[in-house]
Scaffold this motif. Structure first.
Motif, PDB file in Angstrom:
ATOM      1  N   LYS A   1       0.915  -1.193  -0.013  1.00 27.82           N
ATOM      2  CA  LYS A   1      -0.012   0.171  -0.155  1.00 27.82           C
ATOM      3  C   LYS A   1       0.711   1.312  -0.062  1.00 27.82           C
ATOM      4  O   LYS A   1       1.872   1.277   0.705  1.00 27.82           O
ATOM      5  CB  LYS A   1      -0.976   0.084   1.235  1.00 27.82           C
ATOM      6  CG  LYS A   1      -1.924  -1.206   1.178  1.00 27.82           C
ATOM      7  CD  LYS A   1      -2.840  -0.827   2.543  1.00 27.82           C
ATOM      8  CE  LYS A   1      -3.866  -2.211   2.537  1.00 27.82           C
ATOM      9  NZ  LYS A   1      -4.551  -2.021   4.022  1.00 27.82           N
ATOM     10  N   PRO A   2       0.500   2.386  -0.561  1.00 23.56           N
ATOM     11  CA  PRO A   2       1.102   3.540  -0.392  1.00 23.56           C
ATOM     12  C   PRO A   2       1.194   4.172   0.833  1.00 23.56           C
ATOM     13  O   PRO A   2       0.374   3.987   1.745  1.00 23.56           O
ATOM     14  CB  PRO A   2       0.439   4.326  -1.419  1.00 23.56           C
ATOM     15  CG  PRO A   2      -0.861   3.876  -1.712  1.00 23.56           C
ATOM     16  CD  PRO A   2      -0.960   2.379  -1.488  1.00 23.56           C
ATOM     17  N   PHE A   3       2.267   4.757   1.284  1.00 24.46           N
ATOM     18  CA  PHE A   3       2.321   5.446   2.690  1.00 24.46           C
ATOM     19  C   PHE A   3       1.426   6.521   2.747  1.00 24.46           C
ATOM     20  O   PHE A   3       1.258   7.219   1.919  1.00 24.46           O
ATOM     21  CB  PHE A   3       3.921   5.922   2.872  1.00 24.46           C
ATOM     22  CG  PHE A   3       4.135   6.353   4.229  1.00 24.46           C
ATOM     23  CD1 PHE A   3       4.385   5.580   5.424  1.00 24.46           C
ATOM     24  CD2 PHE A   3       3.881   7.573   4.388  1.00 24.46           C
ATOM     25  CE1 PHE A   3       4.506   5.835   6.501  1.00 24.46           C
ATOM     26  CE2 PHE A   3       4.385   8.016   5.856  1.00 24.46           C
ATOM     27  CZ  PHE A   3       4.515   7.307   6.655  1.00 24.46           C
ATOM     28  N   ASP A   4       0.766   6.466   3.921  1.00 21.88           N
ATOM     29  CA  ASP A   4      -0.399   7.363   4.387  1.00 21.88           C
ATOM     30  C   ASP A   4       0.238   8.428   5.257  1.00 21.88           C
ATOM     31  O   ASP A   4       0.309   8.194   6.559  1.00 21.88           O
ATOM     32  CB  ASP A   4      -1.649   6.755   4.935  1.00 21.88           C
ATOM     33  CG  ASP A   4      -2.760   7.533   5.171  1.00 21.88           C
ATOM     34  OD1 ASP A   4      -2.313   8.745   4.959  1.00 21.88           O
ATOM     35  OD2 ASP A   4      -3.798   6.973   5.711  1.00 21.88           O
ATOM     36  N   MET A   5       0.705   9.650   4.760  1.00 18.62           N
ATOM     37  CA  MET A   5       1.418  10.616   5.577  1.00 18.62           C
ATOM     38  C   MET A   5       0.356  11.203   6.821  1.00 18.62           C
ATOM     39  O   MET A   5       0.526  11.412   7.701  1.00 18.62           O
ATOM     40  CB  MET A   5       1.808  11.782   4.811  1.00 18.62           C
ATOM     41  CG  MET A   5       2.559  12.765   5.533  1.00 18.62           C
ATOM     42  SD  MET A   5       4.002  12.122   6.404  1.00 18.62           S
ATOM     43  CE  MET A   5       5.175  11.769   5.170  1.00 18.62           C
ATOM     44  N   GLU A   6      -1.029  11.066   6.206  1.00 17.17           N
ATOM     45  CA  GLU A   6      -2.008  11.864   7.181  1.00 17.17           C
ATOM     46  C   GLU A   6      -2.163  10.907   8.584  1.00 17.17           C
ATOM     47  O   GLU A   6      -2.100  11.364   9.476  1.00 17.17           O
ATOM     48  CB  GLU A   6      -3.246  12.217   6.638  1.00 17.17           C
ATOM     49  CG  GLU A   6      -4.161  12.681   7.241  1.00 17.17           C
ATOM     50  CD  GLU A   6      -5.604  12.785   6.529  1.00 17.17           C
ATOM     51  OE1 GLU A   6      -6.451  13.378   7.294  1.00 17.17           O
ATOM     52  OE2 GLU A   6      -6.042  12.532   5.424  1.00 17.17           O
ATOM     53  N   LEU A   7      -2.090   9.285   8.291  1.00 18.97           N
ATOM     54  CA  LEU A   7      -2.086   8.656   9.355  1.00 18.97           C
ATOM     55  C   LEU A   7      -0.781   8.716   9.963  1.00 18.97           C
ATOM     56  O   LEU A   7      -1.188   8.686  11.325  1.00 18.97           O
ATOM     57  CB  LEU A   7      -2.371   7.048   8.782  1.00 18.97           C
ATOM     58  CG  LEU A   7      -2.484   6.095   9.704  1.00 18.97           C
ATOM     59  CD1 LEU A   7      -3.768   6.574  10.603  1.00 18.97           C
ATOM     60  CD2 LEU A   7      -2.818   4.690   9.161  1.00 18.97           C
ATOM     61  N   PHE A   8       0.260   8.813   9.515  1.00 20.41           N
ATOM     62  CA  PHE A   8       1.603   8.935  10.055  1.00 20.41           C
ATOM     63  C   PHE A   8       1.569  10.166  11.109  1.00 20.41           C
ATOM     64  O   PHE A   8       1.950  10.117  12.267  1.00 20.41           O
ATOM     65  CB  PHE A   8       2.658   9.128   9.239  1.00 20.41           C
ATOM     66  CG  PHE A   8       3.943   9.068   9.750  1.00 20.41           C
ATOM     67  CD1 PHE A   8       4.590   7.776  10.323  1.00 20.41           C
ATOM     68  CD2 PHE A   8       4.737  10.214   9.624  1.00 20.41           C
ATOM     69  CE1 PHE A   8       5.679   8.176  11.026  1.00 20.41           C
ATOM     70  CE2 PHE A   8       6.019  10.414  10.152  1.00 20.41           C
ATOM     71  CZ  PHE A   8       6.710   9.396  10.691  1.00 20.41           C
ATOM     72  N   LEU A   9       1.093  11.268  10.624  1.00 27.16           N
ATOM     73  CA  LEU A   9       1.046  12.515  11.581  1.00 27.16           C
ATOM     74  C   LEU A   9      -0.015  12.817  12.274  1.00 27.16           C
ATOM     75  O   LEU A   9      -0.136  13.737  13.157  1.00 27.16           O
ATOM     76  CB  LEU A   9       1.472  13.763  10.533  1.00 27.16           C
ATOM     77  CG  LEU A   9       2.672  13.906   9.843  1.00 27.16           C
ATOM     78  CD1 LEU A   9       2.710  15.063   8.737  1.00 27.16           C
ATOM     79  CD2 LEU A   9       3.901  13.922  10.823  1.00 27.16           C
TER      80      LEU A   9
ATOM     81  N   LEU B   1       0.464  18.624   6.103  1.00 30.85           N
ATOM     82  CA  LEU B   1       0.466  17.263   5.452  1.00 30.85           C
ATOM     83  C   LEU B   1       0.879  17.553   4.096  1.00 30.85           C
ATOM     84  O   LEU B   1       1.694  16.548   3.366  1.00 30.85           O
ATOM     85  CB  LEU B   1      -1.061  16.972   5.463  1.00 30.85           C
ATOM     86  CG  LEU B   1      -1.609  16.293   6.932  1.00 30.85           C
ATOM     87  CD1 LEU B   1      -3.017  16.019   6.648  1.00 30.85           C
ATOM     88  CD2 LEU B   1      -0.788  14.891   7.174  1.00 30.85           C
ATOM     89  N   ARG B   2       0.535  18.836   3.630  1.00 31.99           N
ATOM     90  CA  ARG B   2       1.070  18.955   1.958  1.00 31.99           C
ATOM     91  C   ARG B   2       2.525  19.012   2.020  1.00 31.99           C
ATOM     92  O   ARG B   2       3.087  18.270   1.289  1.00 31.99           O
ATOM     93  CB  ARG B   2       0.101  20.169   1.757  1.00 31.99           C
ATOM     94  CG  ARG B   2       0.654  20.778   0.153  1.00 31.99           C
ATOM     95  CD  ARG B   2      -0.017  21.886  -0.299  1.00 31.99           C
ATOM     96  NE  ARG B   2       0.202  22.894   0.538  1.00 31.99           N
ATOM     97  CZ  ARG B   2      -0.596  23.489   1.510  1.00 31.99           C
ATOM     98  NH1 ARG B   2      -2.031  23.064   1.625  1.00 31.99           N
ATOM     99  NH2 ARG B   2      -0.369  24.447   1.923  1.00 31.99           N
ATOM    100  N   GLN B   3       2.995  19.714   3.053  1.00 32.23           N
ATOM    101  CA  GLN B   3       4.617  19.800   2.932  1.00 32.23           C
ATOM    102  C   GLN B   3       5.195  18.549   3.450  1.00 32.23           C
ATOM    103  O   GLN B   3       6.357  18.211   2.709  1.00 32.23           O
ATOM    104  CB  GLN B   3       4.768  21.035   4.003  1.00 32.23           C
ATOM    105  CG  GLN B   3       4.488  22.353   3.704  1.00 32.23           C
ATOM    106  CD  GLN B   3       4.849  23.493   4.793  1.00 32.23           C
ATOM    107  OE1 GLN B   3       4.815  23.121   5.764  1.00 32.23           O
ATOM    108  NE2 GLN B   3       4.944  24.738   4.071  1.00 32.23           N
ATOM    109  N   ALA B   4       4.721  17.792   4.324  1.00 31.45           N
ATOM    110  CA  ALA B   4       5.057  16.548   4.697  1.00 31.45           C
ATOM    111  C   ALA B   4       5.173  15.572   3.171  1.00 31.45           C
ATOM    112  O   ALA B   4       6.366  14.706   3.108  1.00 31.45           O
ATOM    113  CB  ALA B   4       4.439  15.909   5.749  1.00 31.45           C
ATOM    114  N   THR B   5       4.141  15.737   2.679  1.00 26.96           N
ATOM    115  CA  THR B   5       4.256  14.891   1.532  1.00 26.96           C
ATOM    116  C   THR B   5       5.066  15.149   0.376  1.00 26.96           C
ATOM    117  O   THR B   5       5.654  14.439  -0.165  1.00 26.96           O
ATOM    118  CB  THR B   5       2.594  14.930   0.741  1.00 26.96           C
ATOM    119  OG1 THR B   5       1.759  14.632   1.641  1.00 26.96           O
ATOM    120  CG2 THR B   5       2.511  14.080  -0.369  1.00 26.96           C
ATOM    121  N   VAL B   6       5.446  16.497   0.168  1.00 24.33           N
ATOM    122  CA  VAL B   6       6.323  17.162  -0.693  1.00 24.33           C
ATOM    123  C   VAL B   6       7.776  16.688  -0.171  1.00 24.33           C
ATOM    124  O   VAL B   6       8.610  16.147  -1.093  1.00 24.33           O
ATOM    125  CB  VAL B   6       6.231  18.699  -0.828  1.00 24.33           C
ATOM    126  CG1 VAL B   6       7.539  19.222  -1.630  1.00 24.33           C
ATOM    127  CG2 VAL B   6       4.993  18.967  -1.329  1.00 24.33           C
TER     128      VAL B   6
END
Length: 91
Positions: free
Chosen positions: A3-11, A26-31
């Motif tokens: 599965k692709p990594f879920d940054m929202e769940l991580f943070l 969230l947007r910056q962490a994804t970048v």
């Protein structure tokens, strides 16, 4: 197939503030994640080392304004807190 990594769940555990602030982090962490994955093939924050994050701050944000770098620095602090790392960054 992974599965692709879920940054929202991580943070989720460390995100606070208004909705707009949380969305910005969230947007910056994804970048940040995409840039580090592209450069070093480190797909998840658990695989990152401090040098990866410092590279992003110094080389990918070098042409951005001081305020933009500061906001990314705040996101980096959240990521470090979530990873339970004692990383210290110089602005």
């Amino acid at each position: 197939m992974s599965k692709p990594f879920d940054m929202e769940l991580f943070l989720a555990a460390v995100l606070t503030g208004s909705h707009a602030t949380r969305q910005r982090h969230l947007r910056q962490a994804t970048v940040i994640q995409a840039e580090i994955a592209n450069r070093w093939q480190r797909d998840t924050p658990w695989a990152w080392k401090k040098k990866h994050v410092v590279w992003f701050l110094e080389h990918r944000l070098d042409r951005h304004s001081r305020l933009t770098r500061y906001y990314y620095f705040l996101t980096m602090r959240l990521l470090a807190r979530r990873l339970q790392k004692t990383w210290v960054f110089n602005l």
